[in-house]
Design a protein around this motif. Structure first.
Motif, PDB file in Angstrom:
ATOM      1  N   THR A  82      31.430 -18.638 -10.501  1.00 25.88           N
ATOM      2  CA  THR A  82      31.883 -19.804  -9.742  1.00 25.88           C
ATOM      3  C   THR A  82      32.430 -20.861 -10.687  1.00 25.88           C
ATOM      4  N   ALA A  83      33.067 -21.870 -10.111  1.00 17.98           N
ATOM      5  CA  ALA A  83      33.607 -22.960 -10.924  1.00 17.98           C
ATOM      6  C   ALA A  83      32.497 -23.673 -11.685  1.00 17.98           C
ATOM      7  N   SER A  84      31.342 -23.861 -11.038  1.00 20.42           N
ATOM      8  CA  SER A  84      30.225 -24.534 -11.718  1.00 20.42           C
ATOM      9  C   SER A  84      29.657 -23.660 -12.830  1.00 20.42           C
ATOM     10  N   ASP A  85      29.636 -22.330 -12.623  1.00 17.75           N
ATOM     11  CA  ASP A  85      29.216 -21.421 -13.688  1.00 17.75           C
ATOM     12  C   ASP A  85      30.135 -21.572 -14.899  1.00 17.75           C
ATOM     13  N   ALA A  86      31.446 -21.601 -14.625  1.00 18.00           N
ATOM     14  CA  ALA A  86      32.423 -21.706 -15.712  1.00 18.00           C
ATOM     15  C   ALA A  86      32.258 -23.025 -16.453  1.00 18.00           C
ATOM     16  N   ALA A  87      32.022 -24.106 -15.684  1.00 13.58           N
ATOM     17  CA  ALA A  87      31.885 -25.427 -16.303  1.00 13.58           C
ATOM     18  C   ALA A  87      30.658 -25.507 -17.199  1.00 13.58           C
ATOM     19  N   GLY A  88      29.632 -24.686 -16.913  1.00 10.06           N
ATOM     20  CA  GLY A  88      28.406 -24.733 -17.685  1.00 10.06           C
ATOM     21  C   GLY A  88      28.428 -23.866 -18.930  1.00 10.06           C
ATOM     22  N   ARG A  89      29.528 -23.221 -19.182  1.00 10.07           N
ATOM     23  CA  ARG A  89      29.630 -22.355 -20.361  1.00 10.07           C
ATOM     24  C   ARG A  89      30.550 -23.010 -21.396  1.00 10.07           C
ATOM     25  N   PRO A  90      30.497 -22.561 -22.632  1.00  8.07           N
ATOM     26  CA  PRO A  90      31.353 -23.169 -23.666  1.00  8.07           C
ATOM     27  C   PRO A  90      32.792 -22.664 -23.573  1.00  8.07           C
ATOM     28  N   TRP A  91      33.359 -22.809 -22.383  1.00  8.35           N
ATOM     29  CA  TRP A  91      34.730 -22.371 -22.145  1.00  8.35           C
ATOM     30  C   TRP A  91      35.621 -23.603 -21.975  1.00  8.35           C
ATOM     31  N   GLN A  92      36.918 -23.370 -21.957  1.00  7.57           N
ATOM     32  CA  GLN A  92      37.860 -24.489 -21.834  1.00  7.57           C
ATOM     33  C   GLN A  92      38.865 -24.191 -20.728  1.00  7.57           C
ATOM     34  N   GLN A  93      39.087 -25.202 -19.897  1.00  5.02           N
ATOM     35  CA  GLN A  93      40.190 -25.084 -18.937  1.00  5.02           C
ATOM     36  C   GLN A  93      41.437 -25.585 -19.650  1.00  5.02           C
ATOM     37  N   ILE A  94      42.229 -24.650 -20.185  1.00  2.72           N
ATOM     38  CA  ILE A  94      43.350 -25.069 -21.032  1.00  2.72           C
ATOM     39  C   ILE A  94      44.609 -25.386 -20.233  1.00  2.72           C
TER      40      ILE A  94
END
Length: 327
Positions: A31-43
């Protein structure tokens, strides 16, 4: 939810390039919240880089294509029938020495149909086409053909030297013919810029020199009789009939390299070309027009055309006597 708890995404983060859209992540149960909680970047809007470090060149290219075609589901570069890399980024993929390295480019140009509602953002610049060309696959990515990529690059450049080098490498490197480049520059309405016009003049001169050299190689490589090169033809005591690139006086066969490009005044130039050909043929001269592309791609076929004309000359009425002068 504890966002620091590991999610079973090793199959994603271990792939290359590590770039996915929100829709693709959702397909993997993220989910979007899962992605936000990881050390990832919305480039880019709707596009995530699945690590915390800087994006590689490959990841930037895939991210740009995913942003331009956010339908997801089929991996980076999906919908490549629509979006394709163009401009300097495309020329870097074609390994142009005169183009900056991909890492040095502040923006990635992506070509899309002009019906797409899409804005330039971040390091992606959206370029629109009324009728997009068929993309070429380079390193597995959809890339605009060289002539179109050159025109899109030139549209952003004001340095005359850089423009001249790009145009020259496109032709000298065998990527495309001068006429193809000029056609794209014409469609892009870039021939009203003085530094582009100057570069085109150099390009056409260089393209002609390359084509003439290929004609020399064709004649000698396929054991054709040696013609007289680059001559003007006249009637004795009469008017100038025009210049040709090669002429066999004893056979009354002439070869002319057709390097015309679609520019202003083409109609007049073409009419003059037709008049010259018709006049010479009335006088019994066989005129063979060869394009630079035919010399490059089908030399054996062109040698056969010339040889056939030379052989058939004995079956024709004798041609009028012409004065042959160096050009």
């Amino acid at each position: 939810m504890n966002h620091n708890a590991p999610l079973p995404l090793a199959h994603l983060t271990g792939t290359r390039p590590r770039v996915l859209t929100v829709a693709q992540l959702r397909e993997h149960g993220v989910t979007a919240s899962d992605a936000a909680g990881r050390p990832w970047q919305q480039i880019l809007p709707g596009v995530f880089l699945l690590h915390s470090g800087p994006a590689t060149s490959e990841e930037r290219l895939h991210a740009a294509l995913l942003y331009a075609d956010r339908r997801g589901g089929s991996g980076a570069g999906s919908g490549s029938d629509e979006a394709m890399i163009t401009g300097l980024a495309a020329l870097a993929l074609y390994r142009f020495h005169s183009a900056p390295a991909l890492l040095a480019l502040p923006t990635i140009d992506v070509l899309v149909p002009n019906t797409r509602r899409l804005r330039s953002t971040g390091d992606v610049r959206v370029v629109r086409a009324h009728t997009p060309p068929r993309p070429v696959q380079v390193t597995g990515l959809p890339v605009a053909p060289v002539a179109r990529a050159v025109a899109d690059a030139v549209a952003q450049l004001s340095d005359a030297g850089t423009v001249r080098r790009l145009l020259s490498e496109a032709v000298r490197g065998g990527h495309c013919e001068p006429a193809a480049v000029v056609r794209e520059l014409t469609v892009a309405r870039l021939l009203n810029r003085p530094h582009v016009v100057d570069a085109v003049e150099s390009l056409l001169a260089e393209g002609r020199a390359i084509a003439e050299d290929r004609l020399y190689q064709l004649v000698r490589g396929f054991d054709l009789p040696e013609p007289v090169w680059n001559v003007d033809l006249r009637l004795p005591g009469g008017p100038h009939l025009g210049g040709v690139d090669a002429y066999w006086p004893e056979h009354a066969v002439a070869v002319e390299i057709d390097t015309r490009a679609p520019r202003q005044g083409e109609d007049e130039q073409w009419s003059e070309c037709v008049r010259k050909r018709e006049t010479l043929e009335r006088l019994g001269v066989t005129v063979i027009h060869i394009t630079p592309r035919k010399l490059r791609d089908w030399p054996e076929q062109q040698a056969s055309v010339i040889r056939t004309a030379l052989t058939a000359s004995g079956d024709r009425e004798p041609a009028a006597y012409l004065v042959v002068l160096p050009r």
